[in-house]
Each structure stands twice: as structure tokens, then as C-alpha cells.
Design a protein around this motif. Structure first.
Motif, PDB file in Angstrom:
ATOM      1  N   GLU A 138       0.830  -1.221   0.000  1.00 38.16           N
ATOM      2  CA  GLU A 138       0.000   0.000   0.000  1.00 38.16           C
ATOM      3  C   GLU A 138       0.861   1.266   0.000  1.00 38.16           C
ATOM      4  O   GLU A 138       0.714   2.135   0.846  1.00 38.16           O
ATOM      5  N   TYR A 153      -5.637   6.962  -1.504  1.00 39.13           N
ATOM      6  CA  TYR A 153      -6.018   5.559  -1.265  1.00 39.13           C
ATOM      7  C   TYR A 153      -4.817   4.639  -1.039  1.00 39.13           C
ATOM      8  O   TYR A 153      -4.980   3.427  -0.973  1.00 39.13           O
ATOM      9  N   VAL A 163      -8.045   3.314   4.909  1.00 39.16           N
ATOM     10  CA  VAL A 163      -6.706   3.704   4.460  1.00 39.16           C
ATOM     11  C   VAL A 163      -5.887   4.119   5.673  1.00 39.16           C
ATOM     12  O   VAL A 163      -6.035   5.226   6.186  1.00 39.16           O
ATOM     13  N   LYS A 165     -11.400  -0.200   0.008  1.00 37.70           N
ATOM     14  CA  LYS A 165     -10.988   1.215  -0.042  1.00 37.70           C
ATOM     15  C   LYS A 165     -11.181   1.800  -1.440  1.00 37.70           C
ATOM     16  O   LYS A 165     -11.351   3.002  -1.588  1.00 37.70           O
TER      17      LYS A 165
END
Lengths: 186, 373
Positions: B96, B160, B212, B254
Motif C-alpha cells: 500500500e 487511497y 486507508v 478502499k
């Protein structure tokens, strides 16, 4: 069936061999239209992976309105500086379009109404720099068609000229204009 | 800024700078190279870093590292390099880490035709990295939009915590158009959320109220683990089913909970049309011309331009498919996004218009499909 809004867009194709400066000529023409004449212009290009040689073409679409399709549909003006480019693109012109060929590079033209200008010879012998042939071609093109104003093309050429080459480029453009006047005068 | 004649690739570079990008790592490849050239010149002026890497695998790795270090990072490539980047696109999704990958599509597969356009990487953008992962991919239709969607790509990636792919094609990348770029302070820029908890409490993948989790940049004094293995909220490898399952669900959630924000679509005359053209990238320009000509013949035709390719605009396509008898999908490939339109609208309604020889789909090709020829 009408294939394009002919009244609204002017399509120019400049085609030759890689290294002749046809893509740069297209960029300068588009800048003349977009920046100095205040119209809309889109310039695209297609070329092979070679640095020199191979066919190379530059396309410019000029319009008072927003331009959607960015490529030439049927060229209103074709400038061909190699035999191969002339053979390939003459048949793809709009009816009544303006065909300008460099007569030192193009021996065979398939239509009657072509303008045969000694573009590369003028660059070499009158301007004194063979490399300015693309600017001479722009002078002939603008002188005959008025597709952009003379002031605009001169500003655009000078804005793109490397420092120290302004005068030779200005001279090349003037030689092109003079050739156009000679042709128009018959 | 005053009006300029600008190339799509250059607009991507200016968009990246406006979005706050201060790191570029890449390996030059036609037709994307002007992005690297431009940023190698402009980034150092702003204190940013430009690195030419040894290959595309390392390029995206460097971008991920820079992003973990707190910088907004960009790389740009074309098909062959995009294939090499897939490993790290999956890694960026797994850890991420925000980053933006530009793929200027050229005719492929393999070395193909480096100077010719294509839209052949649409499915690769979605499914090129292995494993289930969400992805965002945007595709501009003009030079100005190349600027705007580059900014948007950075904003989505920051908001995000996800890799975002900007899919250009050679036409948009090399085309020069008259543009006037917005003043820097007129550009909306989103920055990632940075954690506010002390380092001993920080959970890099777990302390979020939203889906997030806030980030902590390396160098801030927060120690945490970054791994491509499935990880627990602290970032350490896990094999626990009750941690792996929820992770996958969260990273999809998300994106899916924010489709209204992410799925960017332009609609023109779709409310009263019996034929709809669905297009993206340079092909949308051909579609605009075809629709204009068709309307001149009194055809009731609408145009849907997909600026967001992934996630796919299911809701919009479902709505227009409900009214339209025919949906025309032109692409510079042999039918990729058409598969998605067919999935929603049904195969019988969809007319594909394909060209994969290095030339644009022409307005006439689309017009014939609109007229049912």
C-alpha cells in the motif's frame, strides 16, 4: 457522405525522408497557427525507428474551433519532399487540394496540378544552407496557401531557430515566399 | 501560464510537478522518453531527484522506496518496460505504497512497433500483476487532460495508498496541442495522511478508522516492517486467516467504497440516444468526430468517454445499455475493454471496432458501426 467538416478544419501533411526536418516544419506551422494566429492547432507525426531515412510525416490540423480527430482525414495541402512520400500520399488528398513537391527530389507526380518548386536547390544555392530546406518549404506553403499569416510563420520560425541562426532562417523563409510569388505570378 | 503548443508527454511532466512529485526513476523507452527528458531537466530545479535506473524493475522499486521515504514518485515506460514493472506493481499494492506508473502504449507484443500507437495494455494494467489486488488506471484524451489526469493519478494514489497507472497511447503522448496550464495554486493537490500517534503506538496497516491507514515516512523515527508477504497490522508476516482475509477485503473496499470519486466519465448526449459509443484515450477523439458526423445525419447517438479505465465504469455502462440498442466500442487493439462492456451490456448489443496495425481507428470506421453498416 461527407467525411469531415471541410469548412471548419484545414489539414496539412508534410512528408519526406527522416532527417529532412518535416516533423519540425509541422511543429513550426502548428505554433504559427496556435500561438501567433490565435487559432486551434494539433500536430501529430509518424516516423520509423531510424534517426535518418525511412518515411517521416508530420500532420497539422488547423481550425477556429476545437479539434477532435487529430490526424489528417484527407489533406487539403500536401508537401512531399521525397518520391516515396509523394507516391504514398498524393492519392489521399482532398479534391482540389494543394500539392507542393520538391522538384529536385520528386521526379514523378501522378497529378497535373502539382506545384513543383526547387526547394532543396533554393536552400543550397540561394540561402546557402541545405539544412534550411524545411523552412524554404514553409515559405512556399504559406506564400501559396495563406493557411497561416506571414507574420505568424516568421515569428514561429524565429522562435524555434537556434541562437545565431535567426538571419539564415529568416532568409530561407523569404526565399520560400519569393518562390511562391513567382509560382503564383505564373 | 500563456497558451503553448505542448506535447502530451510534456504535460504529464508538468502535471507530476504540479501534483508535488519530487522523485522520478525510470529507464527511457519510446514513446515515453520525453517524460524522463523533461523531468531530468525540471526536477532538480525544485530540489527533486531524477535517477536513470538500470532497468524497469529497479525503476519502480526505487519509486516505491522514495515513496516510503515520503516523496511522491513517478516512473514512465512503454509496453516492454510495463511488463517488467508488473512484479513491483503487485508489491506496491501489497504494501500500500502510493506511486504513479505511466505506460505510454505502443504497438506490441514485444518490441513491436516502438513509434506506433496502441491501446493493447488495457488488460495488462488490470491483471498484469499476479494475485487479487485493486488497481486504478486513468487514460487521457488530450494534452490538457494528460496534465489533469496526472495530477489526479497522484491524488488518488495518495488518498487511497495505492499504485495508480496512467495509460497514454503514442498519439496522446506525442501529439502537440494548444494548451493553457492552470496556475500552480489553482491545482487541487491531495497529500497522504500522516500518522499522529507516537511511534510506539503506530500500526502501519491497522490503526485506521477509514480503510486507508495513515502512513509514517521512513526517517520520521517510526520503525516498521514493509514486506510483500501478507502482514499483520504491525507489518510483520502472518499466516493467520483472520488477518489475511480482512486485509484483502479492506484493500478492495478502499477502492469500491469510493467508486463515485474514482470513476471519471464524460457523457455527451447519452440520455436520448439509441446508439452509444464508448471510447477512451486517443480513440475518443475519433469517436467525437464520428458522433458529430452521425448527428449531422440525425442519428441519435451518445458518447461515453472513460477517463477512468479501472475500476471499470459498470454503473454508467449498465445505465446506458438499458436505453441503447447498440453500443459501439472502438479500440486500438483487437477488443480489450469491449470485453468489459460486453460483460455489463451483453454481447449482442456490442459492436467492436478494432484496429491493431499502428494506425488510429478512423472516424469513418466508427461512423459505419454507428450506422450499422
Amino acid at each position: 457522405m461527407k467525411h469531415k467538416d471541410r469548412d471548419k478544419r484545414t489539414e496539412i501533411r508534410l512528408a519526406g525522408e527522416g532527417g529532412q526536418g518535416m516533423i519540425l516544419a509541422g511543429i513550426i506551422l502548428a505554433e504559427a497557427a496556435a500561438i501567433y494566429d490565435g487559432k486551434n492547432a494539433v500536430q501529430t507525426q509518424s516516423y520509423g525507428p531510424e534517426a535518418r531515412g525511412g518515411t517521416s510525416k508530420s500532420e497539422v490540423v488547423i481550425s477556429e474551433e476545437a479539434i477532435d480527430y487529430p490526424k489528417v482525414i484527407s489533406a487539403d495541402i500536401l508537401v512531399a519532399t521525397s518520391q516515396e512520400a509523394c507516391d504514398k500520399y498524393t492519392g489521399l488528398m482532398a479534391r482540389g487540394g494543394l500539392l507542393i513537391v520538391d522538384k529536385d527530389q520528386v521526379g514523378r507526380v501522378l497529378v497535373h496540378q502539382a506545384v513543383r518548386a526547387p526547394i532543396s536547390r533554393l536552400a543550397a544555392e540561394v540561402v546557402g544552407q541545405p539544412i534550411t530546406a524545411n523552412v524554404v518549404a514553409l515559405g512556399v506553403l504559406v506564400g501559396l496557401s495563406g493557411v497561416v499569416s506571414r507574420e505568424a510563420i516568421e515569428k514561429a520560425v524565429l522562435a524555434r531557430a537556434p541562437r545565431g541562426t535567426e538571419e539564415i532562417n529568416r532568409a530561407a523563409l523569404a526565399v520560400g515566399f519569393a518562390e511562391a510569388a513567382r509560382i503564383a505570378g505564373g | 501560464m500563456t497558451a503553448r503548443l505542448m506535447q502530451g508527454n510534456e504535460a504529464v511532466g508538468w502535471g507530476a510537478l504540479a501534483a508535488g512529485c519530487r522523485f522520478y526513476a525510470g529507464y527511457p523507452i519510446t514513446p515515453s522518453t520525453e517524460i524522463a527528458e523533461m523531468l531530468s531537466r525540471e526536477l532538480p530545479k525544485l530540489g527533486g531527484k531524477f535517477i536513470q535506473m538500470e532497468d524497469e524493475i529497479a525503476s519502480l522499486a526505487a519509486c516505491i522506496g522514495a515513496s516510503v521515504g515520503g516523496l511522491k514518485a513517478l516512473t514512465a515506460t512503454s509496453g516492454p518496460g510495463f511488463s517488467l514493472m508488473q512484479e513491483h506493481i503487485g508489491y506496491a499494492a501489497m504494501v500500500e505504497v502510493p506511486c504513479v506508473i505511466v505506460d505510454v502504449q505502443r504497438l506490441g507484443p514485444s518490441t513491436g512497433q516502438p513509434t506506433s500507437p496502441s491501446q493493447g495494455d488495457v488488460m495488462q494494467a488490470r491483471w498484469g500483476a499476479h494475485g487479487d489486488h485493486p488497481i486504478i488506471a486513468l487514460s487521457p484524451t488530450s494534452v490538457r487532460q494528460a496534465f489533469d489526469l496526472t495530477v489526479q493519478a497522484f491524488n488518488f494514489s495518495e488518498q487511497y495508498r495505492t499504485p495508480v497507472i496512467l495509460l497514454l497511447d503514442e498519439v496522446i503522448a506525442h501529439m502537440r496541442e494548444k494548451v493553457e496550464l492552470p496556475a500552480p495554486d489553482a491545482v487541487r493537490v491531495v497529500d497522504r495522511e500522516i500518522t499522529r500517534v507516537p511511534s510506539e503506538w503506530y500500526l502501519p496497516y491497522g490503526d485506521a478508522l477509514s480503510d486507508v491507514p495513515p502512513m509514517a515516512s521512513f526517517g520520521m523515527g517510526y520503525r516498521y516492517h514493509v514486506t510483500g508477504l501478507f502482514h499483520d497490522p504491525a507489518g510483520y508476516p502472518t499466516q493467520r486467516l483472520d488477518e489475511i482475509g480482512p486485509w484483502i477485503e479492506r484493500v478492495f473496499r478502499k477502492i469500491e467504497r469510493n467508486l463515485a470519486d474514482i470513476v471519471l466519465v464524460e457523457e455527451d448526449g447519452t440520455d436520448a440516444a439509441n446508439t452509444i459509443v464508448v471510447a477512451y484515450g486517443a480513440t475518443a477523439r475519433s469517436a467525437q468526430h464520428a458522433v458529430k458526423l452521425a448527428r449531422g445525419q440525425r442519428a441519435k447517438v451518445g458518447l461515453v468517454t472513460l477517463l477512468t479505465i479501472w475500476p471499470f465504469a459498470e454503473e454508467v455502462i449498465e445505465r446506458v445499455a438499458h436505453m441503447a440498442r447498440r453500443i459501439v466500442v472502438p479500440e486500438m487493439n483487437l477488443g480489450q475493454l469491449a470485453l468489459e462492456v460486453e460483460r455489463i451490456a451483453g454481447r449482442r448489443k456490442v459492436v467492436r471496432v478494432n484496429r491493431a496495425n499502428g494506425e488510429m481507428v478512423t472516424p469513418m470506421m466508427i461512423l459505419e458501426a454507428i450506422e450499422g453498416k
